[in-house]
Design a protein around this motif. Structure first.
Motif, PDB file in Angstrom:
ATOM      1  N   LEU A  15      -8.667  -3.784  15.441  1.00 33.97           N
ATOM      2  CA  LEU A  15      -8.905  -4.682  14.303  1.00 33.97           C
ATOM      3  C   LEU A  15     -10.269  -5.357  14.371  1.00 33.97           C
ATOM      4  N   SER A  16     -10.763  -5.589  15.578  1.00 38.40           N
ATOM      5  CA  SER A  16     -12.077  -6.233  15.694  1.00 38.40           C
ATOM      6  C   SER A  16     -13.203  -5.331  15.209  1.00 38.40           C
ATOM      7  N   GLU A  17     -12.921  -4.016  15.086  1.00 36.02           N
ATOM      8  CA  GLU A  17     -13.941  -3.073  14.627  1.00 36.02           C
ATOM      9  C   GLU A  17     -13.702  -2.617  13.189  1.00 36.02           C
ATOM     10  N   LEU A  18     -12.753  -3.210  12.516  1.00 34.76           N
ATOM     11  CA  LEU A  18     -12.470  -2.832  11.131  1.00 34.76           C
ATOM     12  C   LEU A  18     -13.706  -3.101  10.268  1.00 34.76           C
ATOM     13  N   PRO A  19     -14.128  -2.147   9.420  1.00 34.02           N
ATOM     14  CA  PRO A  19     -15.303  -2.375   8.570  1.00 34.02           C
ATOM     15  C   PRO A  19     -15.157  -3.647   7.738  1.00 34.02           C
ATOM     16  N   GLU A  20     -16.246  -4.375   7.597  1.00 33.29           N
ATOM     17  CA  GLU A  20     -16.175  -5.685   6.944  1.00 33.29           C
ATOM     18  C   GLU A  20     -15.732  -5.592   5.490  1.00 33.29           C
ATOM     19  N   HIS A  21     -16.099  -4.514   4.808  1.00 29.35           N
ATOM     20  CA  HIS A  21     -15.727  -4.427   3.399  1.00 29.35           C
ATOM     21  C   HIS A  21     -14.230  -4.242   3.193  1.00 29.35           C
ATOM     22  N   LEU A  22     -13.500  -3.911   4.302  1.00 31.47           N
ATOM     23  CA  LEU A  22     -12.043  -3.764   4.215  1.00 31.47           C
ATOM     24  C   LEU A  22     -11.310  -5.059   4.579  1.00 31.47           C
ATOM     25  N   LEU A  23     -12.032  -6.035   5.117  1.00 31.31           N
ATOM     26  CA  LEU A  23     -11.378  -7.260   5.577  1.00 31.31           C
ATOM     27  C   LEU A  23     -10.673  -8.036   4.459  1.00 31.31           C
ATOM     28  N   PRO A  24     -11.294  -8.213   3.277  1.00 28.19           N
ATOM     29  CA  PRO A  24     -10.579  -8.955   2.231  1.00 28.19           C
ATOM     30  C   PRO A  24      -9.258  -8.311   1.831  1.00 28.19           C
ATOM     31  N   LEU A  25      -9.241  -6.981   1.690  1.00 31.31           N
ATOM     32  CA  LEU A  25      -7.995  -6.290   1.344  1.00 31.31           C
ATOM     33  C   LEU A  25      -6.967  -6.432   2.456  1.00 31.31           C
ATOM     34  N   THR A  26      -7.438  -6.342   3.697  1.00 30.24           N
ATOM     35  CA  THR A  26      -6.522  -6.496   4.837  1.00 30.24           C
ATOM     36  C   THR A  26      -5.868  -7.874   4.812  1.00 30.24           C
ATOM     37  N   CYS A  27      -6.647  -8.917   4.549  1.00 29.94           N
ATOM     38  CA  CYS A  27      -6.098 -10.274   4.532  1.00 29.94           C
ATOM     39  C   CYS A  27      -5.155 -10.482   3.346  1.00 29.94           C
ATOM     40  N   ILE A  28      -5.468  -9.861   2.217  1.00 34.65           N
ATOM     41  CA  ILE A  28      -4.558  -9.951   1.068  1.00 34.65           C
ATOM     42  C   ILE A  28      -3.198  -9.361   1.437  1.00 34.65           C
ATOM     43  N   LYS A  29      -3.220  -8.253   2.148  1.00 35.10           N
ATOM     44  CA  LYS A  29      -1.970  -7.618   2.553  1.00 35.10           C
ATOM     45  C   LYS A  29      -1.203  -8.504   3.539  1.00 35.10           C
ATOM     46  N   LEU A  30      -1.947  -9.160   4.441  1.00 34.44           N
ATOM     47  CA  LEU A  30      -1.286 -10.003   5.445  1.00 34.44           C
ATOM     48  C   LEU A  30      -0.674 -11.256   4.820  1.00 34.44           C
ATOM     49  N   ILE A  31      -1.396 -11.871   3.890  1.00 32.77           N
ATOM     50  CA  ILE A  31      -0.865 -13.107   3.307  1.00 32.77           C
ATOM     51  C   ILE A  31       0.174 -12.824   2.224  1.00 32.77           C
ATOM     52  N   SER A  32       0.342 -11.554   1.849  1.00 35.70           N
ATOM     53  CA  SER A  32       1.331 -11.190   0.831  1.00 35.70           C
ATOM     54  C   SER A  32       2.652 -10.732   1.437  1.00 35.70           C
ATOM     55  N   LEU A  33       2.783 -10.861   2.755  1.00 35.20           N
ATOM     56  CA  LEU A  33       4.037 -10.477   3.401  1.00 35.20           C
ATOM     57  C   LEU A  33       5.196 -11.305   2.851  1.00 35.20           C
ATOM     58  N   SER A  34       6.336 -10.655   2.721  1.00 32.67           N
ATOM     59  CA  SER A  34       7.505 -11.368   2.196  1.00 32.67           C
ATOM     60  C   SER A  34       7.951 -12.477   3.137  1.00 32.67           C
ATOM     61  N   SER A  35       7.738 -12.270   4.423  1.00 31.42           N
ATOM     62  CA  SER A  35       8.082 -13.279   5.432  1.00 31.42           C
ATOM     63  C   SER A  35       6.801 -13.710   6.143  1.00 31.42           C
ATOM     64  N   ASP A  36       6.516 -15.012   6.144  1.00 31.84           N
ATOM     65  CA  ASP A  36       5.277 -15.494   6.744  1.00 31.84           C
ATOM     66  C   ASP A  36       5.209 -15.165   8.227  1.00 31.84           C
TER      67      ASP A  36
END
Length: 529
Positions: free
Chosen positions: A327-348
């Protein structure tokens, strides 16, 4: 025992950053290695000075009787930092001068009471210095183990016992057998290649179809291998590739088991993350789908089922999973989408798991910034901090503030987070944290931002704050930022100022030399106590 921050001050700035990164837990060595890859092309690193500083003798009280002795500074570091440091040197041995590593090993070996962790890690580091060959030769060379290894290699590539064909596929193994007595150099080629060349060598030996070029392959062999006899007693075999010569092939022969349970070949991950990480099978099985999910540029949010595994892991398992996912090497342009997916989890996410993800996604990137954060990075951090503010303060903002090499870029990022997405209770957390560390000119910007947002503080915190202002008055006698901090405190927190505070601040302001001195003294004079 001297304070860790005091020890860090003996090293040059780049190495202070690396040593501070080693305190981040189980992933400290890997995180430091990523930081090294980013800072090395931009500034020279004096490894000789670094190793000499680690080896300089320091007084130390040892044992229950507190006997005074002299030991290398290395042994004054916390145990976790010592282990992570040796692991980091192992990962980066290709770019570190061998004479520096040899000098460090010789000096640290002189301590007969070093713990087993340190001894074993020094053994591995010594193998790196010597080219990695002694490790291979230390494996039992009995006829039985040689035959087992040969049969296993043949089984892995699906070949017959014909020597000519097998030599084409596994030349590294057969070269070793032929040249063992002469100590030839031909069997060193694969071992001494850098990771990229080793990868190319393996790809040449095992050509892939076009559709498989970018895929991570996992080969699971569950059938009995008749040529491998059960291991009994003390003859338990553990054939592993710790030096990285075979990248990620790991074979374990249990004590009363005659079959090879699982062999994993992962061609894309670093060798340090391909070894067995002691994860449950259901977690291992999710790695491939999670990689695809985090690497996808789709904004679809139907991901709760796949990402639910993040909530099912405990903290240690999630740390290891993050290493596998890189995850520390994930391309920066993918980070916003990744965070959207994480904060959209049904269970926090739980507090601890959110902290692990924040650290792995952002900490290395922020510490290694040499220019203002990109809009992708800022968007990702902001969205994640809004959802998981408290874990972000603990795992992200706290370590950045503690970093002795913190600069204006990192400070600017923290100020933007404080202004845009942190709630009052989280600002109070940061303020309390700042009072516990040494202030720098750049750090004053964070203090001023918090005061401008009128951070909620208690009389006790204000007391510590005034003590801090008084303590640093001499250091910041020509600082405009210091003057702005004092003015903000005197105008927004008048009700907290006591007569004792006025005396302390009056003495502090006498030392000040900017044109704002009279303004500060006037503001202090108008406060009634």
């Amino acid at each position: 025992m001297r304070d860790y921050k005091e020890l860090l001050e003996q090293f040059e700035k780049p190495f202070q950053t690396l040593l501070h990164t080693l305190t981040t837990g189980i992933s400290g060595a890997t995180t430091a290695f990523h930081v090294l890859q980013r800072i090395q092309p931009k500034q020279p690193l004096h490894w000789k000075t670094f190793t000499e500083t680690l080896c300089q003798l320091e007084p130390l009280l040892e044992g229950k009787e507190k006997n005074l002795c002299l030991k290398p500074l290395f042994y004054l570091l916390p145990a976790m930092v010592r282990r992570n440091l040796l692991s980091f040197l192992h990962l980066g041995n290709a770019v570190i001068p061998k004479d520096c590593l040899h000098y460090l090993i010789v000096q640290l070996r002189q301590n007969p009471h070093a713990d087993l962790w340190t001894q074993k890690l020094l053994d591995i580091l010594e193998q790196d210095v010597e080219g990695g060959l002694r490790h291979l030769k230390s494996v039992s060379q009995s006829e039985q183990s040689q035959q087992q290894l040969k049969s296993l290699c043949e089984k892995l590539v699906g070949i017959s016992e014909e020597c000519s064909d097998s030599e084409k596929r596994l030349g590294w193994y057969f070269s070793q057998q032929k040249n063992e007595s002469s100590e030839g150099t031909e069997d060193k080629l694969l071992l001494t290649q850098n990771p990229k060349k080793r990868k190319n060598s393996l790809e040449d030996a095992f050509p892939l179809d076009d559709g498989e070029q970018n895929a991570t392959k996992k080969i699971k062999l569950a059938q009995d291998i008749s040529c491998l006899e059960p291991c009994v007693g003390t003859e338990k075999q553990d054939i592993t590739t710790t030096s990285g010569s075979l990248e990620s092939v790991e074979v374990v022969c249990p004590q009363a088991q005659s079959q090879l349970d699982i062999v994993e070949v992962e061609q894309k991950s670093p060798s340090s993350t391909q070894r067995s990480l002691d994860l449950p099978e259901y977690v291992k099985a999710s790695v491939s789908s999670l990689r695809d999910l985090f690497g996808a540029e789709s904004d679809k949010l139907e991901t709760s089922e796949e990402l639910s595994i993040l909530n099912e892991c405990d903290t240690s398992q999630l740390e290891k999973l993050c290493l596998l996912l890189q995850l520390s090497e994930l391309p920066e342009h993918l980070l916003p989408l990744t965070c959207i997916k994480l904060i959209s989890l049904s269970s926090d996410l739980s507090y601890s798991n959110a902290a692990v993800l924040a650290r792995n996604l952002f900490l290395t990137r922020i510490l290694s910034l040499t220019e203002p954060a990109s809009r992708f990075l800022m968007a990702a951090i902001t969205s994640f901090c809004k959802k998981y503010a408290r874990p972000s303060c603990t795992a992200l903002i706290g370590p950045i503030l503690q970093n002795p090499d913190i600069g204006g870029i990192q400070v600017e990022l923290i100020c933007r987070l404080a202004e845009d997405c942190l709630k009052p209770e989280h600002l109070t957390m940061i303020f309390g944290h700042i009072l516990s560390i040494t202030w720098s000119e750049d750090l004053l910007s964070v203090v001023h931002t918090l005061l401008e947002r009128k951070v909620e503080i208690t009389p006790e915190l204000f007391e510590q704050f005034v003590q801090k202002l008084s303590q640093h008055a001499g250091n910041f006698s020509k600082s405009m930022k210091y003057a702005k901090v004092v003015l903000a405190a005197l105008t927004k927190y008048q009700n907290y100022v006591t007569s004792v505070h006025k005396n302390l601040l009056s003495c502090a302001l006498d030392l000040h030399k900017t044109f704002l001195k009279k303004s500060m003294q006037a503001a202090l004079k108008h406060i009634d106590t």
